[in-house]
Each structure stands twice: as C-alpha cells, then as structure tokens.
Design a protein around this motif. Structure first.
Motif, PDB file in Angstrom:
ATOM      1  N   SER A   1       6.122  -3.634  -9.334  1.00 46.04           N
ATOM      2  CA  SER A   1       5.931  -2.214  -9.000  1.00 46.04           C
ATOM      3  C   SER A   1       7.107  -1.405  -9.514  1.00 46.04           C
ATOM      4  N   PHE A   2       6.803  -0.255 -10.127  1.00 47.99           N
ATOM      5  CA  PHE A   2       7.894   0.552 -10.697  1.00 47.99           C
ATOM      6  C   PHE A   2       7.457   1.997 -10.871  1.00 47.99           C
ATOM      7  N   LEU A   3       8.458   2.868 -11.034  1.00 49.22           N
ATOM      8  CA  LEU A   3       8.230   4.288 -11.264  1.00 49.22           C
ATOM      9  C   LEU A   3       8.588   4.608 -12.713  1.00 49.22           C
ATOM     10  N   TYR A   4       7.673   5.331 -13.404  1.00 46.60           N
ATOM     11  CA  TYR A   4       7.925   5.722 -14.789  1.00 46.60           C
ATOM     12  C   TYR A   4       7.441   7.149 -14.997  1.00 46.60           C
ATOM     13  N   LYS A   5       8.371   8.026 -15.367  1.00 48.87           N
ATOM     14  CA  LYS A   5       8.043   9.428 -15.653  1.00 48.87           C
ATOM     15  C   LYS A   5       7.210  10.054 -14.525  1.00 48.87           C
ATOM     16  N   GLN A   6       7.659   9.866 -13.296  1.00 51.17           N
ATOM     17  CA  GLN A   6       7.010  10.447 -12.124  1.00 51.17           C
ATOM     18  C   GLN A   6       5.592   9.938 -11.888  1.00 51.17           C
ATOM     19  N   SER A   7       5.310   8.717 -12.349  1.00 50.97           N
ATOM     20  CA  SER A   7       4.055   8.044 -12.024  1.00 50.97           C
ATOM     21  C   SER A   7       4.387   6.651 -11.504  1.00 50.97           C
ATOM     22  N   TYR A   8       3.632   6.203 -10.503  1.00 54.07           N
ATOM     23  CA  TYR A   8       3.875   4.912  -9.870  1.00 54.07           C
ATOM     24  C   TYR A   8       2.900   3.898 -10.447  1.00 54.07           C
ATOM     25  N   PHE A   9       3.434   2.797 -10.989  1.00 60.13           N
ATOM     26  CA  PHE A   9       2.616   1.772 -11.653  1.00 60.13           C
ATOM     27  C   PHE A   9       2.826   0.411 -11.005  1.00 60.13           C
ATOM     28  N   GLN A  10       1.835  -0.464 -11.222  1.00 61.67           N
ATOM     29  CA  GLN A  10       1.962  -1.876 -10.896  1.00 61.67           C
ATOM     30  C   GLN A  10       1.447  -2.689 -12.081  1.00 61.67           C
TER      31      GLN A  10
ATOM     32  N   HIS B   1       0.854  -1.190   0.000  1.00 56.87           N
ATOM     33  CA  HIS B   1       0.000   0.000   0.000  1.00 56.87           C
ATOM     34  C   HIS B   1       0.892   1.243   0.000  1.00 56.87           C
ATOM     35  N   LEU B   2       1.434   1.546  -1.163  1.00 57.46           N
ATOM     36  CA  LEU B   2       2.291   2.715  -1.352  1.00 57.46           C
ATOM     37  C   LEU B   2       1.583   3.721  -2.246  1.00 57.46           C
ATOM     38  N   THR B   3       1.428   4.950  -1.747  1.00 60.40           N
ATOM     39  CA  THR B   3       0.800   6.025  -2.517  1.00 60.40           C
ATOM     40  C   THR B   3       1.849   7.066  -2.856  1.00 60.40           C
ATOM     41  N   PHE B   4       1.890   7.457  -4.116  1.00 63.26           N
ATOM     42  CA  PHE B   4       2.892   8.385  -4.653  1.00 63.26           C
ATOM     43  C   PHE B   4       2.222   9.727  -4.935  1.00 63.26           C
ATOM     44  N   ILE B   5       2.651  10.783  -4.234  1.00 63.83           N
ATOM     45  CA  ILE B   5       2.046  12.111  -4.381  1.00 63.83           C
ATOM     46  C   ILE B   5       3.072  13.047  -5.006  1.00 63.83           C
ATOM     47  N   ASP B   6       2.878  13.385  -6.284  1.00 66.19           N
ATOM     48  CA  ASP B   6       3.851  14.237  -6.973  1.00 66.19           C
ATOM     49  C   ASP B   6       3.463  15.709  -6.856  1.00 66.19           C
TER      50      ASP B   6
ATOM     51  N   ASP C   1      -3.452 -17.844 -14.020  1.00 68.35           N
ATOM     52  CA  ASP C   1      -4.410 -18.848 -14.471  1.00 68.35           C
ATOM     53  C   ASP C   1      -5.269 -18.385 -15.637  1.00 68.35           C
ATOM     54  N   THR C   2      -4.985 -17.219 -16.145  1.00 72.72           N
ATOM     55  CA  THR C   2      -5.701 -16.714 -17.317  1.00 72.72           C
ATOM     56  C   THR C   2      -4.748 -15.790 -18.080  1.00 72.72           C
ATOM     57  N   PRO C   3      -4.784 -15.795 -19.411  1.00 72.09           N
ATOM     58  CA  PRO C   3      -3.844 -14.973 -20.190  1.00 72.09           C
ATOM     59  C   PRO C   3      -4.211 -13.492 -20.136  1.00 72.09           C
ATOM     60  N   LEU C   4      -3.868 -12.865 -19.022  1.00 71.82           N
ATOM     61  CA  LEU C   4      -4.280 -11.481 -18.808  1.00 71.82           C
ATOM     62  C   LEU C   4      -3.184 -10.705 -18.103  1.00 71.82           C
ATOM     63  N   MET C   5      -2.935  -9.477 -18.574  1.00 77.21           N
ATOM     64  CA  MET C   5      -2.023  -8.545 -17.919  1.00 77.21           C
ATOM     65  C   MET C   5      -2.722  -7.191 -17.792  1.00 77.21           C
ATOM     66  N   LEU C   6      -2.670  -6.615 -16.594  1.00 69.99           N
ATOM     67  CA  LEU C   6      -3.280  -5.317 -16.345  1.00 69.99           C
ATOM     68  C   LEU C   6      -2.252  -4.376 -15.728  1.00 69.99           C
ATOM     69  N   LEU C   7      -2.192  -3.159 -16.232  1.00 70.56           N
ATOM     70  CA  LEU C   7      -1.346  -2.108 -15.674  1.00 70.56           C
ATOM     71  C   LEU C   7      -2.229  -1.218 -14.809  1.00 70.56           C
ATOM     72  N   GLU C   8      -1.800  -0.967 -13.564  1.00 69.09           N
ATOM     73  CA  GLU C   8      -2.627  -0.223 -12.617  1.00 69.09           C
ATOM     74  C   GLU C   8      -1.874   0.983 -12.077  1.00 69.09           C
ATOM     75  N   THR C   9      -2.604   2.073 -11.837  1.00 65.88           N
ATOM     76  CA  THR C   9      -2.040   3.253 -11.195  1.00 65.88           C
ATOM     77  C   THR C   9      -3.174   4.050 -10.576  1.00 65.88           C
ATOM     78  N   TYR C  10      -2.874   4.824  -9.554  1.00 67.49           N
ATOM     79  CA  TYR C  10      -3.855   5.719  -8.942  1.00 67.49           C
ATOM     80  C   TYR C  10      -3.649   7.116  -9.512  1.00 67.49           C
ATOM     81  N   ASP C  11      -4.702   7.689 -10.060  1.00 60.50           N
ATOM     82  CA  ASP C  11      -4.568   9.009 -10.670  1.00 60.50           C
ATOM     83  C   ASP C  11      -5.945   9.643 -10.821  1.00 60.50           C
ATOM     84  N   ASP C  12      -5.955  10.924 -11.226  1.00 63.25           N
ATOM     85  CA  ASP C  12      -7.217  11.612 -11.486  1.00 63.25           C
ATOM     86  C   ASP C  12      -7.945  10.928 -12.638  1.00 63.25           C
ATOM     87  N   THR C  13      -9.255  10.926 -12.549  1.00 63.58           N
ATOM     88  CA  THR C  13     -10.051  10.210 -13.543  1.00 63.58           C
ATOM     89  C   THR C  13      -9.896  10.771 -14.949  1.00 63.58           C
TER      90      THR C  13
END
Length: 451
Positions: free
Chosen positions: A388-397, A250-255, A403-415
């Motif tokens: 988990s990684f940092l890219y261009k001042q945004s925090y992603f996971q 539970h890491l929140t990145f506030i730029d 068990d299913t062929p699926l990849m999702l990129l997640e980040t917390y940001d304004d809608t």
C-alpha cells in the motif's frame, strides 16, 4: 513463484508499523461479540461438537444460514487539520440515522474534550506533555470501547450499529516520535501497533486537509482556537497521519479534487459500500490495472523514496449460502499479527455478485478456521502480497500473486477519471477493471490459466 514474489517485492529495510512486540491476536480482545461466525461456533457447541468449531459442512452451512443479525461497525474519520471531519461526521450520522435498521453512536475527539476542559499545552513541561498524550490515548480507547460495548449490549439484536470515531488511536503517532509512540503503547499494555490499527477499526476514512489543494478554504488559527497548525504544518500532519494508517485493510482516501459537498458525499459513499447499504451515487469503483514489471527500489525521478506498507493475504472462497458469494481473508503483517475478515457479496442489479454490494466484518481466528472448512469446491486458495502506498495524492495497492505470474495495481476512483499512474516505479500495461478474468473468484478457480 515465491522467487518471483521476492524479486518483485524485495525486502524493505526498516519496515514501518512495527512498534512493540508482535504476536497472534487474542480473540477475546478482537472478536466481535455478535460476529455471525461466533454464532456458528455456539450453534455447533450446542450440537455437541468438540470445541464448538468442528462439525460436518452441512451443520456449518445450516448454522451460518441462520445467523442473520445486526452487526457493530467501528469506523474512524481521520485526516489533517481543516479536512472537514466534523461536518462529515455530522452528515454521515444523519444519513445512517435516516435509514431503517441503523443506530449511530458518535465518539467525540478525546483531545478536543480535554483541551476544552482547560488544559494548557504550552504551559506543560516534557513529562507533563508525555503524560497528557498518554491520557489522550487512554481516554480515546475508553470512549470508543464504551460505545462499542453499549452497541453490543443493545436489546435490538437485528439492528446494525455504527460507532463513528472522530480520529483514532493511530492519529496520535503524527504528533510524537516513533519511539515515544511505541513507549506509550507499552504503557497502555498494547503489545503491537496492529492491535490499535488493523484489528481495532472496520474502516478508516482519511479526509485530506484543505491546505492540500484547497488552500483558499484553509481555516487557520483565527477561526479555531484549538487548531494551531498553519497551512504547511497542516500538510505535514496530514501526511504523517495518512502514513500512520497506511496498510490498514480498509483505508479510504478522500482528496480535495471536488467541492466540499461532494467530498463529504464521497466519504458517505465509501462507508455505505463497506457496510453494504445503497449508496447516494455509484461513481467510485475499485479500478484495476495490469502490471508487467516493478522496480526493485521505489524512488521517484526526483529522488524521493515512496513509502509503503506491506502485508500477506490468503483468500478462501466459501460455498454460497442463500445466493451470497462469500470469502474469508487471512491478513498478516511483518510484525507477525493476523487479522481475519469475512467478506460477503450479494447479487446486484445486473444479477451478478457486484462489488458495490460487498460488506466485510472482522472475525477471530477460531471463526476463521471454522469457515475455511466450507471452501468452495473447484477453487484454490489465493495467496498474494499487497503493498500500500500514496502516489501523487492517490492511494494505491499493488497485489502480487504467489501462485500465478500476475501483478495488479488497485485504487478506488471515479470510473471516468484519468488517473496519474506510478510510472516511476511500475510498468502498467492496461486497465482491466471490467475484465472478468481478473476478478479474484475467477483467479481462484482450479486449473484456470493465468489471465
């Protein structure tokens, strides 16, 4: 599917975050004393069940439904120099003290306390500096543990308690070498870095230094005798500090993309969401993007490697209690440490179990094994790897499902904010934030077709 995961997330040499010897967490150290699930075990013990953690599902459900008590949250604010931690801590404390059923404890920054007492860093030799750093860690941990214990011992068991920490143990690793930090942990009797990171704090809020993007507001040495870093050094320390916490569940990145007032409110909002209280605003959400391909080597176009932390997660959805959507998560690190979390969602204004109503609390292995017995009928467990990684001042996971062929990129940001996605290393197909078929609970449904 395991072969797909190994191909998508290849073995990363020199995996970070493995100081000290790994091992299973000792629940007497890390289980919250007032964990709702611990009460389940105690209740079952009173029923005469073996070990307090067995029993029929009906007994478990009744016991869990009866555990509606206050919780203790340990939350750390971190970041580089001149990031606004002191002001943010004060406003966060004021906000929660104004809410009903909340008590707030504030843990002072250990280094500042010692420096203000007359310690002269520049006059120390190497041995003295090591000893001083070691005692900063010891003082910090003692202060935190004291406030947490006082919160647990409070006579009001129905009130939630928040222990706000000005920096956490991992911050110290930004000021010493990896070998020194590992030795300090050993001298403190800590077997693994995970014990002072994933297992210790419920939420980490990283405030980026003003030297990164708000240079005109960066206050240097002339405004604070304790703060000695200049702007470039501040940026370096900020990145080292963030890397130290990278991979925390539970890491929140506030730029610094907003004015400082809004920056602080984003920190308040992040904490509100984690502890399940109404937020001052609701602009920040968890955004999801469908990924079709991932490069084997994570290197940017200019040759810069992308640093990351990786873990494995196992999610189990539980039977609803009083309309609450519940799941437990087992999270394991490359060092062999396990962290267990109980996550609850309530119904929001739409009538559905909305993310903004979610709260999470760390539990012990025994409590986790108890709750897994309540697995929701018609749903499978969900296994995935998270990077988990940092890219261009945004925090992603990046979540890669096993068990299913699926990849999702997640980040917390304004809608409505346009995000610069990591196209150097991932092929992003589209945003799927509002598509229900990509929600975890739907992915967990038995016989569900891959979205």
């Amino acid at each position: 599917m395991a072969d797909l995961v190994n191909k998508v997330l290849p073995e990363h040499e020199g995996e970070e975050g493995s100081h000290g010897a790994g091992g299973l967490q000792r629940e007497e150290e890390f289980s919250p004393r007032n964990s709702p699930v611990k009460v389940v075990c105690d209740a079952l013990a009173s029923m005469g069940t073996s070990g307090g953690c067995t029993g029929t599902p009906d007994e478990l459900r009744r016991s869990l439904a009866a555990t509606r008590s206050g919780k203790v949250y340990r939350i750390v604010l971190t970041g580089g120099p001149c990031s606004g931690k002191s002001t943010a801590l004060s406003q966060i404390a004021d906000h929660f003290r104004s809410l009903p059923n909340w008590n707030v404890y504030m843990v002072p920054e250990a280094a500042t306390v010692l420096f203000q007492g007359g310690v002269a860093w520049d006059e120390m030799n190497d041995d003295q500096k090591y000893s001083f750093q070691l005692n900063i860690f010891r003082t910090m941990m003692t202060l935190e543990d004291t406030f947490v214990e006082m919160a647990h011992l409070s006579s009001d068991k129905t009130t939630n308690k928040m222990v706000l920490c000005d920096r956490g143990v991992m911050d110290g690793s930004a000021y010493v070498s990896a070998d020194e930090f590992g030795k300090m942990l050993q001298d403190l009797g800590v077997s693994s870095v995970d014990n002072v990171k994933d297992n210790r704090y419920d939420l980490v809020v990283h405030l980026v230094t003003a030297a990164e993007g708000r240079e005109e507001f960066y206050a240097g040495r002339e405004n604070n005798a304790i703060r000695s870093e200049e702007a470039e050094k501040a940026r370096q320390v900020d990145k080292l500090t963030l890397n130290a916490w990278m991979g925390h569940p539970h890491l929140t990145f506030i730029d610094n993309r907003t004015l400082f007032k809004e920056k602080v409110m984003r920190a308040v909002e992040a904490i509100c969401k984690r502890v399940n209280v109404p937020t001052p605003s609701s602009s920040v959400v968890k955004r999801k993007f469908l990924v079709s391909a991932c490069k084997d080597e994570w290197v940017l176009a200019d040759g810069t490697p992308v640093r990351y932390r990786e873990c494995s997660c196992l999610y189990t959805y539980l039977e609803d209690v009083d309309g609450l959507q519940q799941r437990v998560r087992q999270r394991s690190t490359p060092g062999g440490m396990y962290v267990y979390t109980h996550i609850v969602r309530r119904r929001g204004e739409s009538g559905s179990h909305e993310r903004y109503t979610e709260s999470a609390h760390t539990i012990g292995r025994r409590e986790y094994e108890t709750l897994v017995q309540l697995q929701l009928e018609g749903h499978d467990q969900v296994r995935l790897k998270k990077r988990s990684f940092l890219y261009k001042q945004s925090y992603f996971q990046l979540a890669v499902f096993e068990d299913t062929p699926l990849m999702l990129l997640e980040t917390y940001d304004d809608t409505d904010r346009e995000i610069e996605l990591p196209a150097d290393i991932l092929t992003v197909v589209k945003e799927v934030t509002k598509l229900s078929e990509y929600s975890m609970v739907n992915i967990a449904k038995k016989f569900a077709s891959p979205p």
